[in-house]
Design a protein around this motif. Sequence first.
Motif, PDB file in Angstrom:
ATOM      1  N   GLN A 204     -11.761  55.697  28.771  1.00  0.00           N
ATOM      2  CA  GLN A 204     -11.755  56.605  27.806  1.00  0.00           C
ATOM      3  C   GLN A 204     -10.612  57.471  27.938  1.00  0.00           C
ATOM      4  O   GLN A 204     -10.141  58.066  26.845  1.00  0.00           O
ATOM      5  N   GLN A 205     -10.057  57.607  29.108  1.00  0.00           N
ATOM      6  CA  GLN A 205      -8.885  58.532  29.416  1.00  0.00           C
ATOM      7  C   GLN A 205      -7.668  58.007  28.729  1.00  0.00           C
ATOM      8  O   GLN A 205      -6.920  58.427  28.049  1.00  0.00           O
ATOM      9  N   LEU A 206      -7.534  56.467  28.748  1.00  0.00           N
ATOM     10  CA  LEU A 206      -6.509  55.895  28.334  1.00  0.00           C
ATOM     11  C   LEU A 206      -6.494  56.034  26.619  1.00  0.00           C
ATOM     12  O   LEU A 206      -5.546  56.119  25.894  1.00  0.00           O
ATOM     13  N   VAL A 207      -7.896  55.906  26.095  1.00  0.00           N
ATOM     14  CA  VAL A 207      -8.020  56.085  24.834  1.00  0.00           C
ATOM     15  C   VAL A 207      -7.491  57.472  24.298  1.00  0.00           C
ATOM     16  O   VAL A 207      -6.880  57.541  23.074  1.00  0.00           O
ATOM     17  N   LYS A 208      -7.996  58.391  24.792  1.00  0.00           N
ATOM     18  CA  LYS A 208      -7.626  59.730  24.715  1.00  0.00           C
ATOM     19  C   LYS A 208      -6.193  59.920  24.600  1.00  0.00           C
ATOM     20  O   LYS A 208      -5.647  60.591  23.624  1.00  0.00           O
ATOM     21  N   GLN A 209      -5.379  59.350  25.840  1.00  0.00           N
ATOM     22  CA  GLN A 209      -4.181  59.710  25.933  1.00  0.00           C
ATOM     23  C   GLN A 209      -3.337  59.040  24.616  1.00  0.00           C
ATOM     24  O   GLN A 209      -2.533  59.538  24.327  1.00  0.00           O
ATOM     25  N   PHE A 210      -3.692  57.432  24.271  1.00  0.00           N
ATOM     26  CA  PHE A 210      -3.107  56.855  23.212  1.00  0.00           C
ATOM     27  C   PHE A 210      -3.199  57.727  21.803  1.00  0.00           C
ATOM     28  O   PHE A 210      -2.161  57.782  21.081  1.00  0.00           O
ATOM     29  N   ARG A 211      -4.567  58.232  21.844  1.00  0.00           N
ATOM     30  CA  ARG A 211      -4.652  59.042  20.459  1.00  0.00           C
ATOM     31  C   ARG A 211      -3.777  60.267  20.445  1.00  0.00           C
ATOM     32  O   ARG A 211      -3.239  60.698  19.421  1.00  0.00           O
ATOM     33  N   ARG A 212      -3.624  60.805  21.705  1.00  0.00           N
ATOM     34  CA  ARG A 212      -2.945  62.184  21.688  1.00  0.00           C
ATOM     35  C   ARG A 212      -1.711  61.546  21.518  1.00  0.00           C
ATOM     36  O   ARG A 212      -0.828  62.456  20.589  1.00  0.00           O
TER      37      ARG A 212
END
Length: 381
Positions: A204-212
């Motif tokens: 989830q953190q990676l997804v948020k980071q990639f989205r950011r």
Amino acid sequence: MNIELPIFEQQLKVETQKYLFNGVQWASWLSIFLACVIIVNDVAKTAHLIVASQTILFVFPVFIVTILGLLAAKIIGEKKSNQTILITFAGILTLSWVYAVLSLLPYLDALDLETGGATLSGVESLIDILVLTFAIALFPHRGLMLTTVSLFIMIGMVVRIVELPGHLLFPLTKYLCLLVIVISAQKVLYSWFKKAILRDVEKQQLVKQFRRMALIDGLTGLSNRRHFDEILAQEIRVSERNRHPLSLILLDVDFFKRLNDKLGHQVGDDCLMALGRILSEIASRPRDLAARYGGEEFVLILPNTDTAGAETVAAKLKQALREAKIPNPDSDVSQYVTVSQGICQWQALESSDDYLARADSYLYKAKHGGRDTYYSDAAIL
């Protein structure tokens, strides 16, 4: 990837509650099935309806507790449930089974005459099934699971000692072995459970980071062009539906190329980052958006704002830049960084491309009208 401890602990708590909610429901359905099996088994093995009716009476609390619990789960739902409710229900369900098992003990001798001594092994098998059921259903909550399972294992040991008092070694050995197996298995399973949650949190953190990374400009920290296009289209749809005003400010740093050539690209980047911070403070309302449009061009989306309100924002930006005093020694209008701004309010049936083109035309007029100014639907100021 390092995960913040509060995030992991919070997710662990959430997932534990989800598992307990589903596990307790599963144990409830299995309890109903086991109670039915006990009744059918006694009816099939004995010809006495009195014995069968007594068995029904003994397991009746199990039926009542499980049915009420399942109805409550249906009404409350997983999201509104909490660990206190789940632990309380699991405890009541455990006690209803303890009552059923202990109530059967006085009838073991009578039933053994009918079944040829098979009842004791049947009760022990039931207890073993209950141990396995509650160990699986409650394993994320170590204290509750060990309390429940230990109680059932101890009852099984007592039953065998009471019925076969001359054979103490076997029930004691069985009790200790089952307890060691359950404790070690819970430890291993809970370790896997935590690792699975940790991997999920990392994902989830990676997804948020990639989205950011996909939506945020790396230099200024503002939204990038892609995010701006998405939000602009969204706000236009909102304005079409609600007929609320929507304004846009397209701005460009005056003589930015000269600043880069004179002081270097690092100073130019510092200038853009400082401007980004100012724009973030200017676009302070929840739905306002500041974005880097490209190069030294920036844009502000101002929902629920008419032209006059957007001009007020533009004036605040001019004042903020004067106070920031970002050097630009080769500027023709000031010794500090200034911007030219094009302001316009969205018009009905206007596409986002046409809207941006109109804002760009106003920006062009501001740049060719002396710079360090803004041009709007109203006039040059």
